[in-house]
Design a protein around this motif. Structure first.
Motif, PDB file in Angstrom:
ATOM      1  N   VAL A  90       0.796  -1.042   0.086  1.00 10.07           N
ATOM      2  CA  VAL A  90       0.169  -0.001  -0.083  1.00 10.07           C
ATOM      3  C   VAL A  90       0.764   1.258   0.132  1.00 10.07           C
ATOM      4  N   GLY A  91       2.093   1.113   0.804  1.00  9.50           N
ATOM      5  CA  GLY A  91       2.902   2.422   0.885  1.00  9.50           C
ATOM      6  C   GLY A  91       3.667   2.821  -0.453  1.00  9.50           C
ATOM      7  N   ALA A  92       4.011   1.674  -0.919  1.00 12.45           N
ATOM      8  CA  ALA A  92       4.811   1.689  -2.240  1.00 12.45           C
ATOM      9  C   ALA A  92       3.768   2.267  -3.487  1.00 12.45           C
ATOM     10  N   LEU A  93       2.585   1.839  -3.515  1.00  5.85           N
ATOM     11  CA  LEU A  93       1.570   2.267  -4.348  1.00  5.85           C
ATOM     12  C   LEU A  93       1.433   3.998  -4.046  1.00  5.85           C
ATOM     13  N   SER A  94       1.481   4.435  -2.919  1.00  4.87           N
ATOM     14  CA  SER A  94       0.960   5.744  -2.504  1.00  4.87           C
ATOM     15  C   SER A  94       1.962   6.726  -2.414  1.00  4.87           C
ATOM     16  N   VAL A 100       1.694  -1.190 -10.289  1.00  9.01           N
ATOM     17  CA  VAL A 100       1.705  -2.381  -9.876  1.00  9.01           C
ATOM     18  C   VAL A 100       2.911  -2.354  -9.161  1.00  9.01           C
ATOM     19  N   VAL A 101       2.768  -3.035  -7.813  1.00  7.16           N
ATOM     20  CA  VAL A 101       3.995  -3.274  -6.771  1.00  7.16           C
ATOM     21  C   VAL A 101       4.113  -4.595  -6.395  1.00  7.16           C
ATOM     22  N   VAL A 102       5.469  -4.933  -5.981  1.00  4.75           N
ATOM     23  CA  VAL A 102       5.774  -5.965  -5.379  1.00  4.75           C
ATOM     24  C   VAL A 102       6.498  -5.692  -4.050  1.00  4.75           C
ATOM     25  N   ALA A 103       6.024  -6.364  -2.835  1.00  6.42           N
ATOM     26  CA  ALA A 103       6.804  -6.113  -1.749  1.00  6.42           C
ATOM     27  C   ALA A 103       7.312  -7.371  -0.894  1.00  6.42           C
ATOM     28  N   VAL A 104       8.561  -7.249  -0.399  1.00  2.98           N
ATOM     29  CA  VAL A 104       9.073  -8.419   0.345  1.00  2.98           C
ATOM     30  C   VAL A 104       9.594  -8.140   1.681  1.00  2.98           C
ATOM     31  N   LYS A 129      -2.939  -0.567  -8.340  1.00  3.84           N
ATOM     32  CA  LYS A 129      -3.882   0.408  -7.806  1.00  3.84           C
ATOM     33  C   LYS A 129      -5.177   0.017  -8.117  1.00  3.84           C
ATOM     34  N   GLY A 130      -6.134   0.407  -7.109  1.00  2.00           N
ATOM     35  CA  GLY A 130      -7.629   0.083  -7.037  1.00  2.00           C
ATOM     36  C   GLY A 130      -7.776  -1.396  -6.446  1.00  2.00           C
ATOM     37  N   LYS A 131      -6.972  -2.344  -6.330  1.00  2.00           N
ATOM     38  CA  LYS A 131      -7.096  -3.505  -5.862  1.00  2.00           C
ATOM     39  C   LYS A 131      -6.476  -3.798  -4.562  1.00  2.00           C
ATOM     40  N   GLU A 132      -7.173  -4.755  -3.837  1.00  2.00           N
ATOM     41  CA  GLU A 132      -6.622  -5.390  -2.477  1.00  2.00           C
ATOM     42  C   GLU A 132      -5.415  -6.177  -2.699  1.00  2.00           C
ATOM     43  N   PRO A 133      -4.371  -5.792  -1.892  1.00  2.00           N
ATOM     44  CA  PRO A 133      -3.232  -6.704  -1.872  1.00  2.00           C
ATOM     45  C   PRO A 133      -3.237  -8.078  -1.806  1.00  2.00           C
TER      46      PRO A 133
END
Length: 166
Positions: A90-94, A100-104, A129-133
């Protein structure tokens, strides 16, 4: 300088085609891979057309400052948790123009294991964006390098899946 193996480059080329086709912009938020995903994604020419940035948030303080991860989440669940991975997405998107984001976040080892979270525990989150992670827990085997390599592969495969199903 580190090199990237051919099988990973084939995956990145596939991701590049999908990102270009879908007009996606990708960002990464990385802890245990310390920028390895961003490095891998930018190993092919032309990646600047679809890759925006990588957040390397190795410390809890950087997760809070750069991605807006809640200190309450970190205190309640720890840095290596589904909740933290979701907040990283969420933070990377905002905090970027990415679509589109990937977090690890995980424990690459050899130290760092805690009860219920042995070495090799990794949470990977993907979001658009606009979708639940979506966050998945993985239990990878091997040494530090092997855990990181498996994390990078799964992160890229998940991005391909996300864009393929969009």
């Amino acid at each position: 300088m580190q090199s990237v193996e051919n099988s990973i480059l084939e995956r990145v080329a596939c991701l590049a085609r999908l990102a270009t086709e879908k007009k996606a912009v990708i960002a990464t938020a990385e802890s245990c891979t310390a920028g390895g995903i961003a490095f891998t994604l930018t190993s092919i020419a032309g990646s600047s057309a679809w890759f925006d940035r990588g957040f390397v948030t190795y410390s809890n303080e950087s997760k809070v400052a750069l991605l807006g991860v809640s200190e309450k989440t970190l205190a309640a669940h720890g840095a290596v948790s589904a909740e933290t991975a979701q907040e990283m997405v969420v933070g990377a998107l905002s905090h970027s123009p990415a679509t589109v984001v990937v977090a690890v976040t995980g424990i690459a080892g050899p130290g760092g294991a805690v009860p219920g979270k042995p070495v090799g525990t990794v949470y990977i989150g993907w979001g658009a964006k606009g979708k639940e992670p979506l966050v998945r827990r993985f239990q990878f085997e091997g040494d530090r390098s092997a855990v990181r390599a498996q994390t990078i592969r799964e992160a890229i495969d998940g991005l391909i899946c996300l864009l393929s199903n969009d």
